[in-house]
Write a protein that holds these residues in place. Structure first.
Motif, mmCIF file in Angstrom:
data_model
loop_
_atom_site.group_PDB
_atom_site.id
_atom_site.type_symbol
_atom_site.label_atom_id
_atom_site.label_comp_id
_atom_site.label_asym_id
_atom_site.label_seq_id
_atom_site.Cartn_x
_atom_site.Cartn_y
_atom_site.Cartn_z
ATOM 1 N N ASP A 1 0.834 -1.208 0.000
ATOM 2 C CA ASP A 1 0.000 0.000 0.000
ATOM 3 C C ASP A 1 0.867 1.254 0.000
ATOM 4 O OD1 ASP A 1 -2.342 -1.438 -0.051
ATOM 5 O OD2 ASP A 1 -2.642 -1.382 2.126
ATOM 6 N N GLU A 2 1.963 1.219 0.749
ATOM 7 C CA GLU A 2 2.858 2.376 0.803
ATOM 8 C C GLU A 2 3.543 2.603 -0.546
ATOM 9 O OE1 GLU A 2 4.315 2.511 5.455
ATOM 10 O OE2 GLU A 2 5.133 0.959 4.133
ATOM 11 N N LYS A 3 3.873 1.518 -1.222
ATOM 12 C CA LYS A 3 4.492 1.635 -2.542
ATOM 13 C C LYS A 3 3.502 2.217 -3.551
ATOM 14 C CE LYS A 3 7.625 -2.229 -1.703
ATOM 15 N NZ LYS A 3 7.935 -3.636 -1.974
ATOM 16 N N LYS A 4 2.252 1.742 -3.481
ATOM 17 C CA LYS A 4 1.216 2.283 -4.370
ATOM 18 C C LYS A 4 1.008 3.766 -4.114
ATOM 19 C CE LYS A 4 -1.417 -2.043 -4.834
ATOM 20 N NZ LYS A 4 -2.698 -2.731 -4.512
ATOM 21 N N SER A 5 1.036 4.140 -2.847
ATOM 22 C CA SER A 5 0.849 5.545 -2.489
ATOM 23 C C SER A 5 2.008 6.390 -3.011
ATOM 24 C CB SER A 5 0.747 5.673 -0.969
ATOM 25 O OG SER A 5 0.638 7.025 -0.579
ATOM 26 N N MET A 6 3.227 5.866 -2.930
ATOM 27 C CA MET A 6 4.385 6.599 -3.434
ATOM 28 C C MET A 6 4.285 6.799 -4.934
ATOM 29 S SD MET A 6 8.434 5.553 -3.363
ATOM 30 C CE MET A 6 8.701 6.117 -1.678
ATOM 31 N N GLY B 1 1.815 9.431 -5.851
ATOM 32 C CA GLY B 1 2.358 10.771 -5.687
ATOM 33 C C GLY B 1 3.256 11.158 -6.836
ATOM 34 N N LEU B 2 4.082 10.213 -7.314
ATOM 35 C CA LEU B 2 4.952 10.469 -8.459
ATOM 36 C C LEU B 2 4.139 10.704 -9.726
ATOM 37 C CD1 LEU B 2 7.647 7.698 -7.766
ATOM 38 C CD2 LEU B 2 7.936 10.166 -7.474
ATOM 39 N N GLU B 3 3.054 9.934 -9.870
ATOM 40 C CA GLU B 3 2.194 10.075 -11.039
ATOM 41 C C GLU B 3 1.524 11.443 -11.050
ATOM 42 O OE1 GLU B 3 -1.183 7.420 -13.401
ATOM 43 O OE2 GLU B 3 -0.616 6.925 -11.336
ATOM 44 N N ALA B 4 1.120 11.893 -9.876
ATOM 45 C CA ALA B 4 0.502 13.212 -9.766
ATOM 46 C C ALA B 4 1.501 14.305 -10.122
ATOM 47 C CB ALA B 4 -0.046 13.420 -8.355
ATOM 48 N N PHE B 5 2.737 14.126 -9.683
ATOM 49 C CA PHE B 5 3.768 15.108 -9.995
ATOM 50 C C PHE B 5 4.039 15.162 -11.492
ATOM 51 C CE2 PHE B 5 8.250 16.228 -10.637
ATOM 52 C CZ PHE B 5 8.303 17.465 -9.984
ATOM 53 N N ALA B 6 4.040 13.984 -12.157
ATOM 54 C CA ALA B 6 4.282 13.932 -13.603
ATOM 55 C C ALA B 6 3.146 14.566 -14.383
ATOM 56 C CB ALA B 6 4.487 12.486 -14.037
ATOM 57 N N GLY B 7 1.942 14.531 -13.824
ATOM 58 C CA GLY B 7 0.816 15.199 -14.475
ATOM 59 C C GLY B 7 0.473 14.670 -15.845
ATOM 60 N N LEU C 1 11.534 7.363 -14.452
ATOM 61 C CA LEU C 1 11.692 7.087 -13.028
ATOM 62 C C LEU C 1 12.964 6.270 -12.861
ATOM 63 C CD1 LEU C 1 10.627 7.199 -10.125
ATOM 64 C CD2 LEU C 1 9.324 5.107 -10.600
ATOM 65 N N ILE C 2 13.934 6.822 -12.137
ATOM 66 C CA ILE C 2 15.257 6.210 -12.032
ATOM 67 C C ILE C 2 15.613 6.038 -10.556
ATOM 68 C CG2 ILE C 2 17.711 6.485 -12.595
ATOM 69 C CD1 ILE C 2 16.717 8.353 -14.910
ATOM 70 N N GLY C 3 16.165 4.895 -10.228
ATOM 71 C CA GLY C 3 16.564 4.629 -8.850
ATOM 72 C C GLY C 3 17.453 3.411 -8.768
ATOM 73 N N GLU D 1 5.687 -2.842 -10.740
ATOM 74 C CA GLU D 1 4.326 -3.343 -10.975
ATOM 75 C C GLU D 1 3.251 -2.293 -10.696
ATOM 76 O OE1 GLU D 1 2.723 -6.089 -7.879
ATOM 77 O OE2 GLU D 1 4.813 -6.088 -7.178
ATOM 78 N N HIS D 2 3.637 -1.207 -9.990
ATOM 79 C CA HIS D 2 2.660 -0.186 -9.643
ATOM 80 C C HIS D 2 2.731 1.049 -10.548
ATOM 81 C CE1 HIS D 2 2.098 -2.571 -6.053
ATOM 82 N NE2 HIS D 2 3.360 -2.372 -5.686
ATOM 83 N N THR D 3 3.726 1.090 -11.439
ATOM 84 C CA THR D 3 3.925 2.300 -12.249
ATOM 85 C C THR D 3 3.037 2.290 -13.490
ATOM 86 O OG1 THR D 3 5.795 1.243 -13.367
ATOM 87 C CG2 THR D 3 6.293 2.641 -11.478
ATOM 88 N N PRO D 4 2.569 3.460 -13.929
ATOM 89 C CA PRO D 4 1.716 3.549 -15.116
ATOM 90 C C PRO D 4 2.524 3.404 -16.406
ATOM 91 C CG PRO D 4 2.152 5.734 -14.249
ATOM 92 C CD PRO D 4 2.750 4.766 -13.263
ATOM 93 N N ALA D 5 1.834 3.255 -17.507
ATOM 94 C CA ALA D 5 2.481 3.053 -18.804
ATOM 95 C C ALA D 5 3.259 4.276 -19.261
ATOM 96 C CB ALA D 5 1.423 2.684 -19.846
ATOM 97 N N THR D 6 2.936 5.441 -18.704
ATOM 98 C CA THR D 6 3.631 6.669 -19.108
ATOM 99 C C THR D 6 5.001 6.810 -18.442
ATOM 100 O OG1 THR D 6 2.410 7.831 -17.370
ATOM 101 C CG2 THR D 6 1.542 7.960 -19.620
ATOM 102 N N PHE D 7 5.377 5.857 -17.594
ATOM 103 C CA PHE D 7 6.671 5.891 -16.914
ATOM 104 C C PHE D 7 7.681 5.008 -17.651
ATOM 105 C CE2 PHE D 7 5.853 7.195 -12.225
ATOM 106 C CZ PHE D 7 5.071 8.270 -12.656
#
Length: 357
Positions: free
Chosen positions: A278-283, A286-292, A298-300, A310-316
């Motif tokens: 749940d915390e990963k999904k929430s993070m 937040g990143l998705e909202a920032f990307a707008g 997304l690099i790490g 598995e939680h990132t959208p196709a636009t990432f």
């Protein structure tokens, strides 16, 4: 079994095993070697930074272009069991020399280093000087070690008979090279007047303490070759020291066209990887909202990106530190977001600084 036996005694697989391997003639790695030699006259060679440390007989074009952060790849690490330095009988077998007096001097200094590293680490330089070890004496020992050595054999077990003699030579040469690297490091510190010997250190191995020597291997660029180093974050003084050459510094001004937002938070790999689903999904939300909705990178660190993938959208578009340098995969991204950062350990930075003198 033969490869494992070679690895256990610490000798290069290439020279000890490859030539007696039944698949030698069909090996893709070996097939590259004649191609590189044939490319001396013409052609473009793309190679990792480690290629700069290859012997000069290997092909290298008329112009050498080095792209980004090459210095970190110029270090090599020599390692031998610390017990070898204190066991004169074992050391004399591994470092065969015709000159008994020279061998005795080498063993004396090796013993002093072993004792100093264990018992006088903080004052090692003063400890050596107090026992008469100076730069001139070290230079003589290095000269002795470079001298020819007797043929030896005696590494047996599971090795093919054809490679036993070669492996004995490789093991002897490894010990010799490690001792020379160790002596060079000591001489460099003694000449500079520094009080700390940073590039020699001990670690714990399976058979007890291991002596490590970090050494800078200067690029083996043949004379007369032109060298261009492209490094956006490099420092001229470090590049010149690494290459042992003077460079003309050309600075290209790049217009700033980025808005940078820094979010200060706990971002270590351990913390991020321990988050709940749940915390990963929430993070990610937040990143998705920032990307707008824009195309985003997304690099790490690898473990973190794998956890969040598995939680990132196709636009990432996802990337990991260490695998994106020099790549243009994110050229169409409007937003670049990084999680955490890579940082060398303080001890490792000190060792590299010590190796550079």
């Amino acid at each position: 079994d033969a490869v494992q036996a070679a690895a256990q005694v610490g000798v290069p697989i290439k020279t000890a095993i490859c030539k007696v391997c039944p698949l030698f003639e069909h090996c893709g790695y070996q097939a590259q070697i004649p191609r590189l030699k044939a490319a001396r006259a013409e052609g473009v060679i793309f190679a990792p930074h480690a290629f700069l440390k290859a012997p000069r007989k290997v092909a290298m074009g008329g112009l050498v272009i080095v792209d980004e952060d090459c210095i970190s790849g110029m270090f090599t690490n020599h390692a031998i069991n610390l017990s070898i330095l204190t066991d004169h009988r074992e050391l004399s077998k591994l470092v065969k020399m015709d000159d008994a007096d020279a061998l005795a001097r080498i063993m004396d200094v090796a013993g002093l280093l072993a004792d100093g590293l264990v018992n006088y680490r903080a004052t090692l330089v003063d400890y050596l000087a107090a026992h008469g070890v100076d730069a001139k004496a070290i230079a003589e020992l290095i000269k002795d070690l470079k001298a020819g050595a007797k043929d030896v054999s005696g590494i047996h077990g599971k090795l093919p008979d054809a490679s036993i003699k070669q492996m004995a030579k490789e093991l002897r040469d490894d010990i010799r090279h490690c001792l020379m690297a160790m002596l060079r490091a000591v001489a460099r510190v003694l000449r500079s007047g520094a009080k700390r010997l940073l590039s020699i250190y001990t670690t714990e191995g399976l058979a007890g303490p291991v002596l490590n020597v970090k050494e800078l291997v200067k690029p083996r660029v043949p004379p007369g070759k032109s060298v261009v180093v492209l490094d956006a974050t490099g420092r001229l003084e470090l590049i010149e020291r690494a290459f042992a050459a003077k460079f003309n510094h050309i600075k290209a001004e790049v217009p700033a066209n980025l808005d940078v937002t820094v979010v200060a938070t706990t971002g270590s790999k351990m913390v991020l990887s321990s988050l709940s689903q749940d915390e990963k999904k929430s993070m990610v939300a937040g990143l998705e909202a920032f990307a707008g909705g824009r195309q985003a990178a997304l690099i790490g660190q690898k473990a973190v990106i794998q956890d969040l993938a598995e939680h990132t959208p196709a636009t990432f578009k996802l990337g990991t530190y260490g695998s994106i340098r020099g790549m243009n995969s994110f050229s169409d991204c409007d937003v670049v977001m990084t999680i955490g950062r890579t940082a060398a350990e303080a001890d490792e930075v000190e060792r590299m600084a010590g190796a550079m003198g």
